[in-house]
Design a protein around this motif. Structure first.
Motif, PDB file in Angstrom:
ATOM      1  N   UNK A  89      39.309  33.914  -2.900  1.00 37.59           N
ATOM      2  CA  UNK A  89      38.851  32.545  -2.638  1.00 37.59           C
ATOM      3  C   UNK A  89      38.728  31.739  -3.929  1.00 37.59           C
ATOM      4  N   UNK A  90      38.239  32.367  -4.984  1.00 34.07           N
ATOM      5  CA  UNK A  90      38.078  31.645  -6.247  1.00 34.07           C
ATOM      6  C   UNK A  90      39.420  31.320  -6.888  1.00 34.07           C
ATOM      7  N   UNK A  91      40.411  32.180  -6.680  1.00 35.74           N
ATOM      8  CA  UNK A  91      41.746  31.886  -7.205  1.00 35.74           C
ATOM      9  C   UNK A  91      42.264  30.577  -6.620  1.00 35.74           C
ATOM     10  N   UNK A  92      42.093  30.411  -5.316  1.00 36.61           N
ATOM     11  CA  UNK A  92      42.511  29.161  -4.668  1.00 36.61           C
ATOM     12  C   UNK A  92      41.683  27.988  -5.169  1.00 36.61           C
ATOM     13  N   UNK A  93      40.382  28.170  -5.276  1.00 37.58           N
ATOM     14  CA  UNK A  93      39.505  27.102  -5.739  1.00 37.58           C
ATOM     15  C   UNK A  93      39.875  26.656  -7.150  1.00 37.58           C
ATOM     16  N   UNK A  94      40.159  27.602  -8.025  1.00 40.72           N
ATOM     17  CA  UNK A  94      40.534  27.272  -9.401  1.00 40.72           C
ATOM     18  C   UNK A  94      41.869  26.528  -9.450  1.00 40.72           C
ATOM     19  N   UNK A  95      42.829  26.976  -8.658  1.00 40.42           N
ATOM     20  CA  UNK A  95      44.125  26.298  -8.634  1.00 40.42           C
ATOM     21  C   UNK A  95      43.971  24.851  -8.184  1.00 40.42           C
TER      22      UNK A  95
END
Length: 230
Positions: A190-196
C-alpha cells in the motif's frame, strides 16, 4: 568489450539461488522515511563488437523535491538481456551509482520490478536488500501476475500473482500506458502505491524516476561525446 555469453544451465541455477536469497531477505513492512527521496535508472552504450556498458544515473531530493545530489555508475554488462534476471545485468551499476550519492536515500525509486517478479526478487528488491535501503519498484510492463486494467487517471488496480497482492497497476497520466508499482524492500504494498502517487508531477513516472532517467541518459550522451571517459 565482447558481447556477454548466455549463462550455462549451472550458472542459471546459481543466479536463481541468489534470487531466492534476496527474496528471503525482503521486508514488506514500512521502515522508511522521506528525508532523502531518490531514484535510479539505467541506460546502455553498445560497443562495435557487440558488447555493452550499463550507465546508471541516481538523483537524490529532499521531500519538497529540491535537488540534493546526482551521481552515476558505469560497468560492463556480464549477462545478455534475460527476462527475470535483469538485476544481475543492471544491478551492479545501479548499486554503484546509489553508493556515490552524497547522502544515502531513505526511500529509493528503482526503474524495475520489486516483488512483482517470478521469484519475488526484481531489481528494486535486489538493490534494496543488497544496500538495506527502502525501495519502490516502478516498471512499464507487467512481468507476472493478473489485474483489471485501470480506466481513469489516478485509478490503480491490484496486481495479483499466485494468489498474493504484489503491487498495483496505476494509470498515472492521460494518454499514457499505466505503470506498475510494487514494493522492493522495507515498504508495504500500500505504501509503494501511496509513494508513487505522492511524487507524481507532470510526467508518467514519479519524479525521482523521471529525474534518474534523465541523469542516466545525460551521462550516456556525455560519454559518447567524449566529455566523460571510461
Amino acid at each position: 568489450m565482447a558481447s556477454p555469453p548466455a549463462p550455462s544451465p549451472e550458472e542459471r541455477r546459481r543466479l536463481y539461488s541468489l534470487q531466492d536469497e534476496i527474496a528471503s531477505g525482503v521486508v514488506l513492512v514500512d521502515r522508511f522515511s522521506e528525508k532523502v527521496v531518490a531514484g535510479v535508472d539505467q541506460a546502455f552504450i553498445s560497443g562495435k563488437d557487440g558488447g555493452e556498458m550499463v550507465v546508471s544515473g541516481a538523483v537524490a531530493f529532499d521531500p519538497s523535491l529540491s535537488l540534493i545530489s546526482k551521481s552515476w555508475g558505469l560497468l560492463e554488462t556480464t549477462l545478455p538481456y534475460l527476462p527475470g534476471l535483469l538485476s544481475f545485468r543492471e544491478g551492479p551499476a545501479a548499486v554503484e551509482a546509489v553508493k556515490r550519492l552524497a547522502t544515502s536515500p531513505t526511500i529509493l525509486f528503482v526503474d524495475g520490478c520489486g516483488v512483482n517478479h517470478p521469484r519475488k526478487a526484481g531489481l528494486a528488491s535486489h538493490i534494496g536488500v543488497s544496500l538495506d535501503v527502502p525501495t519502490v519498484g516502478v516498471s512499464k510492463n507487467v512481468l507476472c501476475g493478473t489485474f483489471d486494467p485501470p480506466r481513469q487517471v489516478g485509478e490503480a488496480s491490484p496486481l495479483l500473482y499466485e494468489g498474493e497482492e504484489v503491487g498495483y497497476v496505476l494509470f498515472s497520466k492521460k494518454r499514457c500506458r499505466p505503470i506498475v508499482v510494487a514494493p522492493g524492500h522495507r515498504v508495504s504494498v500500500e505504501s509503494a502505491l501511496d509513494l508513487a502517487r505522492r511524487y507524481l508531477r507532470d510526467h508518467k513516472l514519479p519524479e525521482p524516476c523521471f529525474a534518474a532517467h534523465q541523469q542516466a541518459n545525460e551521462v550516456k550522451s556525455r560519454i559518447l561525446s567524449g566529455e566523460f571517459s571510461f
